[in-house]
Enzyme design. Structure first.
Site, PDB file in Angstrom:
ATOM      1  N   ASP A   1       6.433  -4.774   6.863  1.00 23.33           N
ATOM      2  CA  ASP A   1       5.737  -3.495   6.724  1.00 23.33           C
ATOM      3  C   ASP A   1       6.529  -2.570   5.800  1.00 23.33           C
ATOM      4  O   ASP A   1       7.464  -1.895   6.224  1.00 23.33           O
ATOM      5  CB  ASP A   1       5.582  -2.890   8.136  1.00 23.33           C
ATOM      6  CG  ASP A   1       5.057  -1.473   8.125  1.00 23.33           C
ATOM      7  OD1 ASP A   1       4.446  -1.069   7.120  1.00 23.33           O
ATOM      8  OD2 ASP A   1       5.273  -0.765   9.128  1.00 23.33           O
TER       9      ASP A   1
ATOM     10  N   GLY B   1       0.809  -1.215   0.000  1.00 16.04           N
ATOM     11  CA  GLY B   1       0.000   0.000   0.000  1.00 16.04           C
ATOM     12  C   GLY B   1       0.839   1.259   0.000  1.00 16.04           C
ATOM     13  O   GLY B   1       2.003   1.248   0.426  1.00 16.04           O
TER      14      GLY B   1
ATOM     15  N   ALA C   1       0.829   6.276   4.225  1.00 18.98           N
ATOM     16  CA  ALA C   1      -0.370   6.722   4.963  1.00 18.98           C
ATOM     17  C   ALA C   1      -1.602   5.868   4.670  1.00 18.98           C
ATOM     18  O   ALA C   1      -2.697   6.373   4.489  1.00 18.98           O
ATOM     19  CB  ALA C   1      -0.661   8.201   4.700  1.00 18.98           C
ATOM     20  N   THR C   2      -1.407   4.566   4.583  1.00 15.93           N
ATOM     21  CA  THR C   2      -2.574   3.680   4.474  1.00 15.93           C
ATOM     22  C   THR C   2      -2.667   2.770   5.700  1.00 15.93           C
ATOM     23  O   THR C   2      -3.184   1.656   5.623  1.00 15.93           O
ATOM     24  CB  THR C   2      -2.508   2.823   3.189  1.00 15.93           C
ATOM     25  OG1 THR C   2      -1.218   2.209   3.106  1.00 15.93           O
ATOM     26  CG2 THR C   2      -2.750   3.652   1.949  1.00 15.93           C
TER      27      THR C   2
ATOM     28  N   ALA D   1      -0.056   9.240  10.936  1.00 12.12           N
ATOM     29  CA  ALA D   1       1.309   8.978  10.502  1.00 12.12           C
ATOM     30  C   ALA D   1       2.255  10.032  11.084  1.00 12.12           C
ATOM     31  O   ALA D   1       3.409   9.751  11.406  1.00 12.12           O
ATOM     32  CB  ALA D   1       1.384   8.971   8.982  1.00 12.12           C
TER      33      ALA D   1
ATOM     34  N   GLU E   1       3.723 -27.433  42.487  1.00  9.48           N
ATOM     35  CA  GLU E   1       3.476 -27.397  41.038  1.00  9.48           C
ATOM     36  C   GLU E   1       3.094 -25.990  40.597  1.00  9.48           C
ATOM     37  O   GLU E   1       3.529 -25.498  39.569  1.00  9.48           O
ATOM     38  CB  GLU E   1       2.343 -28.363  40.663  1.00  9.48           C
ATOM     39  CG  GLU E   1       2.730 -29.821  40.746  1.00  9.48           C
ATOM     40  CD  GLU E   1       3.794 -30.182  39.731  1.00  9.48           C
ATOM     41  OE1 GLU E   1       3.623 -29.808  38.550  1.00  9.48           O
ATOM     42  OE2 GLU E   1       4.805 -30.793  40.113  1.00  9.48           O
TER      43      GLU E   1
ATOM     44  N   GLU F   1      -9.076  -8.238  39.855  1.00  8.56           N
ATOM     45  CA  GLU F   1      -7.682  -8.091  39.440  1.00  8.56           C
ATOM     46  C   GLU F   1      -7.262  -9.145  38.403  1.00  8.56           C
ATOM     47  O   GLU F   1      -6.571  -8.833  37.436  1.00  8.56           O
ATOM     48  CB  GLU F   1      -6.766  -8.167  40.669  1.00  8.56           C
ATOM     49  CG  GLU F   1      -5.330  -7.800  40.357  1.00  8.56           C
ATOM     50  CD  GLU F   1      -4.491  -7.639  41.617  1.00  8.56           C
ATOM     51  OE1 GLU F   1      -4.676  -8.430  42.558  1.00  8.56           O
ATOM     52  OE2 GLU F   1      -3.649  -6.716  41.643  1.00  8.56           O
ATOM     53  N   SER F   2      -7.710 -10.383  38.590  1.00  7.62           N
ATOM     54  CA  SER F   2      -7.289 -11.437  37.664  1.00  7.62           C
ATOM     55  C   SER F   2      -7.737 -11.121  36.231  1.00  7.62           C
ATOM     56  O   SER F   2      -6.992 -11.309  35.275  1.00  7.62           O
ATOM     57  CB  SER F   2      -7.874 -12.786  38.101  1.00  7.62           C
ATOM     58  OG  SER F   2      -9.275 -12.703  38.206  1.00  7.62           O
TER      59      SER F   2
ATOM     60  N   LEU G   1      -8.457  -8.091  35.012  1.00  6.17           N
ATOM     61  CA  LEU G   1      -7.726  -6.923  34.530  1.00  6.17           C
ATOM     62  C   LEU G   1      -6.332  -7.306  34.053  1.00  6.17           C
ATOM     63  O   LEU G   1      -5.823  -6.775  33.081  1.00  6.17           O
ATOM     64  CB  LEU G   1      -7.634  -5.853  35.630  1.00  6.17           C
ATOM     65  CG  LEU G   1      -8.980  -5.273  36.099  1.00  6.17           C
ATOM     66  CD1 LEU G   1      -8.747  -4.207  37.164  1.00  6.17           C
ATOM     67  CD2 LEU G   1      -9.759  -4.678  34.925  1.00  6.17           C
TER      68      LEU G   1
END
Lengths: 522, 452
Positions: free
Chosen positions: A192, A109, A112-113, A235, A434, A477-478, A480
């Site tokens: 890219d 592309g 700026a795409t 961009a 464990e 919390e878990s 998040l």
């Protein structure tokens, strides 16, 4: 297609590429060694062959554990020994997943795409799924190579120096990608660069197909002039323009476009390549000649949900309740209610400030926003009383709907619910040992692991990708931690260690190149 | 709960009508049926409306090819009426039965027709999402024609050759006026265009997560014939002790089933290649141990987690947690064991399995009662009020053959005795007391049954 390979495949347990091609998503070869003792544990069979570093051995610990001002790890290379990601379903010796083999995703592309935003988003998502993915941005290589002739941004340079430069530029990117695939167990590389000429694409295809790497092109096309303006704005935020004025930056970007416009050959079926056309940032997607591999379909699915958004995401814990236990479902106590009030006001203040931001107004004007779910603020809570009660004042005071989501339910603690670390150790000594080996994947009897939690939250993550505007999530919390782990590209060695204390909220700013985090005290 | 607190996301507030587009014999009904099956299974209220059915009800039972000539005025009236009745019912269904996703299964072959549908839907605040199945691949079309001939009521009593000739003539009538969807001319619509299966897919203007899920799902579908075999693990020690959950080994009779399983499978699958999927629990591994196929274990196939009740008998549960015991009987699909799972939870974790199953060929799944009920419910369209109460006996192999209009099922008994683990509503005793009415609800499996 796969049946043929099955007939010729060697004995099981030989981790060849072909063998892996047959393994279903998230499955593993059946292991006869039945583990004794903790019958719900799966760390042994699914992740056991991996060298998962012990917790605390990572020196970069702090930079990843949510300290204020830190940026996310999506650009950080994955270490060879560290190939377990938050949303990963299983592990293989070769490090490759989803019977997909190695894939090179080539972006195509004009400037700026949103190619960079796309490559970063795909890298983030596939890494989260456990695929070793890395973006290779040509802009980064160009910056390091120290040539700044006018034609250094052209797909077909005019000067002799420019031609030499382009040649060595491409060589160094290609070499790095080959090393990534062949030496560091890479599975998806996202390249890219412009790749706007047929000739360039054919060359890439031949070069990598010969190395047994599947090449898929994603062509980003912007038809909508307003979206194009918005892309120019985005961009301009790239680090290379730090020292330029807005006007200078716009001129540079327009010049780059001018240099390349005449060379652009859109992709077509005649090229006989596998491609996805991504038009106007997801308004239209054309998938051509891609033979339905799970991973590629999954990426297309992700692209269907990916939107050009630039809001902020806030995380808040719930207010306190009397006992604050897992098993009961209490209402907030007075302190909890106070917290809910204060948190609501702080968030509302920040949201209205974000709305004043000129860039956000630009965004809001963009008409394709019809494709996103656009509101100034979205509030999501878990289904527990104390989490939705913490969000209740958004509805009561500001008339903002509060959505309860089942996916946000906290980690199920099973037999260790409401036990202190010491009690866990005493009552389940074997299990506890464990657990210490791999806290992310370990599941106490009848409990969920962080991994289970991450898997069940995936649909919600994708919904977040398509929301435009700010988002507040009030949860345990878990939960998040898992959300944070996605947006900040945490590894599963770090994810479960992130702290969300109850006197602050976390703000993540989403930008195309990387996300940034800060904490706001309440 | 305050009024403004909702349990669904804003993105899912939208009601969607999937409008199929495509010439006859393009697999439209197959896709329509599959979408309904998948959505119903993840608890989205979804229903398909087949215009052919309305046309038959309007009196055109076995139409001649002329019937489908666009220029034939007499028949045009009947066809138009059938289309209108289908749409009328769709609107009624949305408003009266809280519909979420409807599928309008018809050719909808002209742009004018589609614009008309769009207008009606939008006026009723329903989002149209078009799915076109387009094909120019002759073998693809012929395979579908053959399927239509076999299953469509229009051709059920016709000589096969005659039927194929008639379908081809009908096709010609439609082709004259057919307008395929393009992003140039239909760019403002939400649509997915599948070309020759999913060789090429055009995905336009996906506006919600729900739409993306439908799109992802249809991209995984294939039309190749194959079989799926389902079995519970052999009788386990816990089964004998009437305990639920756990990770016990097989009983002696359970082992006998494991030994007999290869023979049962071969008798039905012949030398077709299979892959065996098991859960990660011992009893499924032991059941699969004598099968000479490639074996994979999936965490997602593990039994419904009974939380604090794991390892108890139903009597103990009733005794210790009487409220929970009753709550579960009242709404078995939604009830979540303390610290454990509900049927709904199981369905969510099975979704990737279903996607993978759609992509695969022949699979034998050895798993557990609750998980099997969920997978079975997906293939057989069993509503969620019934699926947790279905009886799926031990030591029985089920063979499913997914077809365009439904799934054919065969039940193969191993004739090895086993305890019954079936618990009826309102009792803690195991076993099936045969009260005629209840049996018809839960015992949906007959030796051979379509689900249409």
């Amino acid at each position: 297609m796969e049946t043929k390979e099955l007939k010729t495949s060697p004995a099981p347990n030989v981790p060849l590429d072909n063998e892996e091609l047959l393994n279903g998503l998230g499955s593993e070869l059946m292991d006869r060694r039945f583990s004794e003792g903790n019958h719900m544990a799966r760390t042994d069979s699914r992740w056991g062959k991996l060298n998962v570093p012990q917790s605390g051995s990572d020196k970069d610990d702090t930079s990843r554990s949510g300290t204020a001002g830190s940026v996310d790890s999506v650009h950080k290379p994955i270490k060879i020994e560290e190939n377990v990601a938050p949303g990963q379903l299983y592990a293989t010796d070769s490090g490759k997943l989803f019977h997909a083999g190695k894939i090179l995703i080539v972006l195509v592309g004009l400037p700026a795409t949103s190619k960079t935003a796309l490559s970063v988003a795909i890298t983030r998502y596939t890494r989260w799924l456990g695929v070793r993915a890395e973006s290779f941005h040509i802009s980064k290589y160009r910056k390091e190579m120290n040539y700044s002739g006018d034609d250094c941004y052209s797909a077909v340079p005019e000067t002799k120096v420019g031609k030499e430069f382009r040649k060595s530029l491409l060589e160094s990117v290609f070499n790095d990608m080959i090393v990534f695939f062949q030496k560091t167990k890479g599975q998806i590389a996202v390249y890219d660069a412009l790749n706007i000429r047929k000739e360039d694409r054919t060359n890439i295809h031949i070069r990598f197909a010969n190395l047994n790497i599947k090449v898929i092109f994603i062509e980003s096309i912007v038809k909508d002039p307003e979206l194009y303006e918005l892309n120019l704005l985005n961009a301009a935020k790239a680090s290379e323009f730090e020292n330029f004025t807005k006007e200078q930056t716009q001129n540079i970007l327009k010049r780059r476009l001018q240099l390349n416009k005449s060379f652009y050959q859109k992709m077509s079926k005649d090229e006989k390549l596998c491609y996805i056309k991504f038009i106007d940032f997801g308004k239209e997607i054309i998938v051509n000649n891609i033979k339905g591999g799970y991973l590629i379909n999954k990426i297309v699915f992700f692209l269907m949900n990916l939107r050009n958004t630039n809001g902020k995401i806030y995380f808040s814990r719930c207010g306190t309740s009397e006992k604050d236990n897992y098993l009961n479902d209490e209402e907030l106590n007075k302190e909890g209610i106070d917290f809910a009030h204060r948190m609501t006001d702080v968030i509302m203040e920040r949201v209205s400030k974000n709305e004043q931001d000129p860039d956000n107004q630009e965004m809001a004007r963009w008409k394709l926003n019809a494709l996103t779910d656009s509101k100034p603020l979205h509030v999501f809570t878990a289904e527990r009383k104390r989490t939705y009660d913490t969000g209740q004042f958004f509805a009561k005071k500001y008339n903002i709907p509060v959505y309860q989501r089942m996916e946000l339910k906290q980690l199920r603690e099973g037999s260790v619910a409401d036990l202190s670390e010491e009690e866990k150790q005493n009552r389940y000594p074997t299990e506890y040992q464990e657990y210490l080996k791999d806290p992310y994947h370990y599941r106490f009897p009848r409990a969920e692991s962080y991994h289970d939690l991450a898997i069940r939250m995936e649909p919600f993550l994708l919904e977040l990708e398509r929301i435009s505007g700010d988002i507040l999530i009030i949860a345990h919390e878990s939960t998040l931690r898992v959300l944070y782990g996605y947006f900040m590209a945490s590894s599963c060695q770090d994810l479960w260690k992130t702290n969300f204390s109850r006197d602050e909220i976390t703000e993540i700013t989403i930008t195309p190149f990387q996300n940034q985090v800060r904490k706001i005290p309440i | 709960m305050p009024k403004s607190v909702r349990t669904i996301t804003s993105a899912e507030d939208a009601r969607i009508c999937v409008v199929m587009v495509g010439l006859p014999a393009r697999g439209k009904s197959f896709i329509a049926q599959k979408i309904i099956r998948f959505l119903s299974w993840i608890s989205v209220n979804a229903k398909s409306f087949n215009v052919g059915q309305y046309r038959r009800e309007a009196g055109a039972l076995k139409p001649t090819p002329d019937f489908f000539d666009m220029d034939n005025d007499n028949y045009f009236v009947i066809r138009k009426q059938a289309e209108n009745n289908a749409i009328k019912d769709i609107l009624k269904w949305f408003s009266e039965e809280d519909g979420v996703v409807a599928v309008l299964d018809a050719t909808n072959s002209t742009r004018e027709r589609r614009a008309g549908i769009c207008e009606i839907l939008k006026a009723n605040k329903i989002e149209p999402m078009f799915i076109e199945s387009y094909s120019d691949d002759e073998s693809f079309i012929l395979r579908n024609i053959n399927e239509v001939r076999k299953v469509s009521p229009d051709y059920s009593e016709q000589d096969p050759e005659m039927a194929i000739k008639n379908i081809l003539l009908k096709l010609q009538k439609y082709e004259k006026n057919y307008e395929t969807m393009t992003s140039e001319l239909d760019g403002d619509l939400t649509f997915i265009k599948l070309v020759n299966g999913a060789q090429e897919a055009i995905i336009n203007r996906i506006k919600t997560y729900s739409e993306s899920r439908i799109a992802f799902y249809v991209m995984n579908l294939h039309l190749k014939p194959r079989c799926i075999y389902l079995s519970r693990h052999g009788e386990s020690v816990y089964n004998v002790e009437q305990k639920i959950g756990g990770d016990s080994c097989l009983s002696e009779r359970g082992l006998k089933y494991a030994q007999k399983l290869p023979e049962l499978v071969t008798a039905n699958a012949g030398d077709a290649n299979l892959t065996v999927w098991t859960s990660t629990l011992k009893r499924t591994h032991e059941t699969a141990q004598y099968l000479a196929y490639k074996k994979l274990q999936w965490k997602a196939l593990d039994e419904l987690d009974a939380g604090i009740c794991d390892g108890m008998t139903y009597e103990e549960i009733e005794d210790k947690y009487p409220d929970d015991f009753k709550a579960r009987d009242d709404d078995k699909y939604e009830y979540r064991y303390r610290g454990g799972e509900s049927y709904r939870d199981v369905v969510i974790r099975l979704e990737p399995i279903i996607m993978e199953l759609e992509r695969q060929d022949n699979i034998l799944i050895i798993t557990h009662q609750a998980v099997l009920r969920c997978i079975y419910a997906y293939y057989m369209n069993v509503p969620q009020e019934e699926s947790p109460w279905m009886s799926i006996p031990l030591h029985t192999l089920l063979k499913l053959e997914p077809r365009a209009y439904g799934t054919k099922i065969t039940k193969i008994k191993a004739n090895i005795p086993a305890v019954s683990t079936y618990k009826e509503k309102g009792t803690s005793q195991l076993g099936e007391s045969v009260t005629a009415s209840k049996a018809s609800v839960r015992d949906i499996i007959t030796s051979i049954a379509g689900d249409k």
